[in-house]
Design a protein around this motif. Structure first.
Motif, PDB file in Angstrom:
ATOM      1  N   TRP A  73      -7.742 -13.843  12.684  1.00 58.54           N
ATOM      2  CA  TRP A  73      -7.094 -13.169  11.560  1.00 58.54           C
ATOM      3  C   TRP A  73      -5.649 -12.782  11.850  1.00 58.54           C
ATOM      4  CZ3 TRP A  73      -5.319  -8.229  12.370  1.00 58.54           C
ATOM      5  CH2 TRP A  73      -5.865  -7.540  13.437  1.00 58.54           C
ATOM      6  N   ASP A 192     -14.108 -11.964  13.377  1.00 61.42           N
ATOM      7  CA  ASP A 192     -13.406 -11.612  12.136  1.00 61.42           C
ATOM      8  C   ASP A 192     -12.996 -12.806  11.289  1.00 61.42           C
ATOM      9  OD1 ASP A 192     -13.533  -8.848  12.374  1.00 61.42           O
ATOM     10  OD2 ASP A 192     -11.784  -8.771  13.686  1.00 61.42           O
ATOM     11  N   ARG A 195     -12.104 -11.922   7.781  1.00 59.51           N
ATOM     12  CA  ARG A 195     -10.851 -11.219   7.505  1.00 59.51           C
ATOM     13  C   ARG A 195      -9.703 -12.186   7.252  1.00 59.51           C
ATOM     14  NH1 ARG A 195      -9.694  -6.571  11.846  1.00 59.51           N
ATOM     15  NH2 ARG A 195      -7.939  -6.288  10.438  1.00 59.51           N
ATOM     16  N   CYS A 196      -9.939 -13.465   7.542  1.00 62.72           N
ATOM     17  CA  CYS A 196      -8.873 -14.452   7.413  1.00 62.72           C
ATOM     18  C   CYS A 196      -8.645 -14.828   5.955  1.00 62.72           C
ATOM     19  CB  CYS A 196      -9.232 -15.731   8.179  1.00 62.72           C
ATOM     20  SG  CYS A 196      -9.324 -15.538   9.961  1.00 62.72           S
TER      21      CYS A 196
END
Length: 430
Positions: A73, A192, A195-196
């Motif tokens: 991310w 994560d 979250r990207c």
């Protein structure tokens, strides 16, 4: 006191009972055959995926298994993210190979030196591709300069075959991993993904297959399944359907889906009840009933709520000394509204009677009409929360809805000190 939201660093910091599940998963990782293998650690936002993987990483290191950690991310652009993934893995390997070569026996130095030279060549190849701005992950590293434009055009065309030129890079990487792991395996933790940016998340998944798909590797990917499946669906089905293409993509990529075990709410209470600024409220059944109904056993949301409540308590203390328990419970309920139902919280600021009308409707099991009905429709779940904290509920001692003057004071304070950033629907972002 502000509560941090950092993942635990390893097995010794496990406070949520992840250890047993992590040990079983690590047993499978260390004995799995037919590598590479991809494991998906699935769980909603805030449920401890990073902490769980840190426990796994620590357990694997105790067993002498080589590991690398990557956070995609941090990189927004498609070409940056695949390059960062490769260079992170190669850098970790290079540093350790160099250390082992310096400390090793002469019979091993030659093999380690050869592997280190290969790592450097792979790193240069990846850097060259980035400099050329090749569209999409490429793996050859041996394209002639005059071929780059043609390859870019081919790979950006709709439906183009993106597995061209996947040869030498994969072979060299496989040999390096074999030497680096002493014939064992390398475990790459990718955290994560949810979250990207959508395109970046799918690029990471593509890169694992394209660049690293021949090595003796286990890829452990933490993600909210629904978020990444939706991103894949948009990538592979531009016209948009029911998301089946996205689910199919993940099913082909993920060999073993591991659904993160839920955290017992009692453990959250034991860990966090003493962190509430007002000890009496922190130990009250009413506060923790509110927390459980509003946020379930989601550590991130509960910490965010307690941070907001503690700031609110301190601010109220500046207004009228030590506020009573009723006022603090009112503040807690309003904070839950602000975090989960910001639209409802805004309506309360304009019309303090909304809370009472909703409470009455829940007590009489009647429908809400007009603007209240529209407000309820826009905030599904708010009536359940109001019912849970009603003064009419048996078994608990919640106060009645606050007066208009108290509500205006509390909403004014919470606007400054509250913990709300986004609505529940946006909770997976950030």
């Amino acid at each position: 006191m502000l509560l941090p939201d950092n993942p635990i660093s390893g097995p010794d910091g496990d406070r949520f009972g992840f250890g047993t599940h992590a040990k079983v998963l690590c047993d499978s990782i260390t004995t799995a055959e037919g590598l590479p293998l991809t494991i998906g650690v699935f769980g909603p936002w805030g449920m401890g995926k990073s902490s769980f993987m840190k426990v796994c990483e620590g357990l694997l290191k105790e067993r002498g298994v080589r590991t690398v950690w990557f956070n995609p991310w941090k990189y927004d652009q498609k070409d940056e993210i695949w390059h960062a993934l490769i260079q992170t893995v190669l850098t970790e390997i290079a540093v350790d190979l160099d250390r082992r070569r310096e400390a090793g026996e002469e019979t091993r130095q030659e093999r380690l030196s050869a592997a280190l030279d290969t790592v450097k060549r792979l790193s240069r190849a990846a850097a060259w591709l980035l400099a050329r701005r090749a569209a999409g992950p490429l793996t050859a590293g041996f394209l002639a300069a005059e071929d780059v434009d043609a390859v870019q055009s081919a790979l950006t065309a709709p439906g183009a075959e993106t597995y061209l030129h996947v040869n030498r890079f994969e072979q060299d990487f496989r040999e390096v991993v074999d030497i680096y792991s002493d014939g064992g395996r390398l475990v790459l933790f990718v955290d994560d993904l949810d979250r990207c940016h959508e395109e970046a998340a799918i690029t990471v998944l593509d890169s694992l297959k394209l660049f690293l798909g021949e090595g003796s590797c286990v890829f452990v990917l933490a993600m909210d399944y629904q978020v990444v499946a939706e991103a894949a669906a948009k990538r592979f089905d531009r016209e948009g359907t029911d998301g089946a293409r996205g689910r199919q993509y993940l099913e082909k990529l993920i060999h073993f889906p591991f659904h993160l075990p839920g955290i017992p709410f009692e453990l959250l209470y034991q860990q966090l009840s003493s962190e509430v600024t007002d000890p009496a409220v922190g130990a009250s059944r009413e506060l923790w009933e509110l927390i459980e109904v509003a946020f379930a056993a989601n550590p991130r949301r509960v910490r965010r709520f307690i941070n907001g409540l503690n700031h609110t308590v301190r601010t109220l203390q500046q207004h009228d000394g030590r506020p009573g328990s009723d006022r603090l419970l009112h503040a807690g309920v309003l904070l839950a509204f602000q975090i989960k139902f910001p639209d409802f919280f805004s309506a309360l600021q304009n019309d303090p009677g909304v809370w009472t009308r909703f409470d009455d409707a829940e007590f009489t099991k009647s429908d809400l009409g007009g603007r209240d009905g529209e407000l309820a429709a826009r905030n599904p779940g708010v009536r359940r929360l109001i019912a849970a904290v009603s003064s009419r509920r048996t078994g608990f001692s919640f106060p009645p809805p606050p007066t208009a003057s108290v509500l205006r004071l509390l909403t004014e304070v919470l606007t400054v000190t509250g913990g709300g950033l986004t609505g529940e629907g946006d909770a997976h972002a950030g």
